[in-house]
Design an enzyme around this catalytic site. Sequence first.
Site, PDB file in Angstrom:
ATOM      1  N   GLU A 158     -22.234 -37.261  18.627  1.00  0.00           N
ATOM      2  CA  GLU A 158     -22.899 -36.542  17.545  1.00  0.00           C
ATOM      3  C   GLU A 158     -21.941 -35.689  16.723  1.00  0.00           C
ATOM      4  O   GLU A 158     -22.263 -35.307  15.597  1.00  0.00           O
ATOM      5  CB  GLU A 158     -24.009 -35.654  18.117  1.00  0.00           C
ATOM      6  N   GLU A 213     -36.428 -47.103  22.576  1.00  0.00           N
ATOM      7  CA  GLU A 213     -37.122 -47.088  21.292  1.00  0.00           C
ATOM      8  C   GLU A 213     -38.069 -48.286  21.186  1.00  0.00           C
ATOM      9  O   GLU A 213     -39.161 -48.184  20.620  1.00  0.00           O
ATOM     10  CB  GLU A 213     -36.118 -47.097  20.135  1.00  0.00           C
ATOM     11  N   GLU A 249     -42.065 -41.115  15.319  1.00  0.00           N
ATOM     12  CA  GLU A 249     -41.520 -39.898  15.914  1.00  0.00           C
ATOM     13  C   GLU A 249     -42.091 -39.636  17.307  1.00  0.00           C
ATOM     14  O   GLU A 249     -41.819 -38.582  17.893  1.00  0.00           O
ATOM     15  CB  GLU A 249     -41.819 -38.703  15.006  1.00  0.00           C
ATOM     16  N   ASP A 297     -16.900 -45.927  15.341  1.00  0.00           N
ATOM     17  CA  ASP A 297     -16.301 -44.968  16.259  1.00  0.00           C
ATOM     18  C   ASP A 297     -15.199 -45.656  17.058  1.00  0.00           C
ATOM     19  O   ASP A 297     -15.081 -46.891  17.039  1.00  0.00           O
ATOM     20  CB  ASP A 297     -17.341 -44.294  17.168  1.00  0.00           C
ATOM     21  N   GLY A 326     -23.788 -45.452  12.101  1.00  0.00           N
ATOM     22  CA  GLY A 326     -24.673 -46.029  11.100  1.00  0.00           C
ATOM     23  C   GLY A 326     -25.244 -44.981  10.167  1.00  0.00           C
ATOM     24  O   GLY A 326     -25.325 -45.182   8.950  1.00  0.00           O
ATOM     25  N   LYS A 380     -33.875 -44.050   6.177  1.00  0.00           N
ATOM     26  CA  LYS A 380     -33.409 -42.682   6.418  1.00  0.00           C
ATOM     27  C   LYS A 380     -31.930 -42.668   6.797  1.00  0.00           C
ATOM     28  O   LYS A 380     -31.504 -43.392   7.696  1.00  0.00           O
ATOM     29  CB  LYS A 380     -34.232 -42.021   7.521  1.00  0.00           C
ATOM     30  N   ASN A 414     -30.339 -34.201  12.285  1.00  0.00           N
ATOM     31  CA  ASN A 414     -30.810 -34.944  11.111  1.00  0.00           C
ATOM     32  C   ASN A 414     -31.464 -34.056  10.052  1.00  0.00           C
ATOM     33  O   ASN A 414     -32.409 -34.452   9.387  1.00  0.00           O
ATOM     34  CB  ASN A 414     -31.792 -36.054  11.532  1.00  0.00           C
ATOM     35  N   THR A 449     -24.133 -52.626  16.854  1.00  0.00           N
ATOM     36  CA  THR A 449     -23.569 -53.127  18.108  1.00  0.00           C
ATOM     37  C   THR A 449     -24.264 -52.513  19.316  1.00  0.00           C
ATOM     38  O   THR A 449     -23.824 -52.704  20.441  1.00  0.00           O
ATOM     39  CB  THR A 449     -22.061 -52.821  18.196  1.00  0.00           C
ATOM     40  N   THR A 450     -25.339 -51.754  19.081  1.00  0.00           N
ATOM     41  CA  THR A 450     -26.124 -51.185  20.177  1.00  0.00           C
ATOM     42  C   THR A 450     -27.582 -51.553  19.981  1.00  0.00           C
ATOM     43  O   THR A 450     -28.041 -51.814  18.870  1.00  0.00           O
ATOM     44  CB  THR A 450     -26.007 -49.645  20.244  1.00  0.00           C
ATOM     45  N   LYS A 483     -21.356 -36.566  13.097  1.00  0.00           N
ATOM     46  CA  LYS A 483     -22.439 -36.430  12.120  1.00  0.00           C
ATOM     47  C   LYS A 483     -22.531 -34.981  11.631  1.00  0.00           C
ATOM     48  O   LYS A 483     -23.556 -34.324  11.790  1.00  0.00           O
ATOM     49  CB  LYS A 483     -23.770 -36.854  12.735  1.00  0.00           C
TER      50      LYS A 483
END
Length: 399
Positions: free
Chosen positions: A84, A195, A255, A54, A119, A153, A163, A140-141, A87
Amino acid sequence: MATRDAGAVPGGWQVQRIRIGEVDYPYYYGVDCLDLVLQELAALDADLFVVVTDDTVLELHGQALLPGLRALAGVEVISHPPGEAMKTLPVLAADLERVLAAGATRRSVVVGLGGGVPGNLAGVIAALLFRGVRLVHIPTTTTAAMDSVLSLKQAINSAIGKNHIGTYLPPYAVFTDVALLATLPDRELRSGLCEAAKNCLAIRPEALPRLREVLAGGELSTPAALLWLLDESVRAKSSVTVDDAREQRTGLVLEYGHTVGHAVELADHRRRGNDGVSHGEAIAFGMVVAATIAHRRGWLPAEIVELHEEVVSALGAPLRLPAGLTVDDVMDVVRDDNKRGYLPPCSESIAFVLLRELGRPAGDPGLPLVAVRLAEVREALEVVQSREPVLTGADGEVA
């Protein structure tokens, strides 16, 4: 799985084999190691590197990587405004045509440079070109390094939800220089660590004491802290995907927090664009809602809900819906969650990952999902919205 020395040497790196089902690929990581990344990319003997990124990442890191890539082969840079919006099917179609016009062949390599959004787009492009070309990730994040690249995935969004359109493709390799992660703005750095916190709460609770120490220390951008968090993320994800490459059985525990989290993320981005809540922040909020549902069912004690709030607050993630977003807004989106179809269809319920205790999801161990009535989701959202913060000074809102 290989282990990392506690003291990583600048300019060096470690490698672990990521095993997902019958697939495995190398994950290289270290500090100040871009020269080693270029050495590994040179060995691929590519005729063209397609760099998907980006505009923000390109400005920050393009000059550190692109000149070295151009010394190896031709380079086609596919860059879009961050967010977003990249995508989507129209963006994907235009990018594929551009890559083919640039002369891509089966020897070409797609490089995902950036966070989870570029990604994912890179992964779908690589999967579709000639029915699959080599894909490498240079995250990079923290979100990408500790979550999205540890998966097969690859997906983009539909007009309905997040998604919904995608496939599975293993990366050829992943290269992470944590020096790049340390340059992230504080909010983005912490967002990505949500996460990693999810992994501790839902999969590896034995790591929680160390996580709380790292959060309390407030030095999340140090190489030592980032390398530890990366190690923990690799261990957690590998433990639930080693026999579930498609994350459709045991891997569904990943999830946790995503059912409400994805709905909040998508609803807020539709309203505020890139100013909306980040993916990690939304997932963190979703975990608080999930813990609240489990508590109301009698599965989790109040102190575990408070622990969720403590961790989420320490990460600077929201304990309330972003200002201007309503429970109705979230409920309108949550019905279209991408876990539909795993459980018997019911118009009044959706599939959820809930915990019976830290590290122990409810439901069948081989399919850690339970049906949650939409009315339960609404009630939990309303409880979270009205609850006084457990931690003094935690207002919970995202600016």
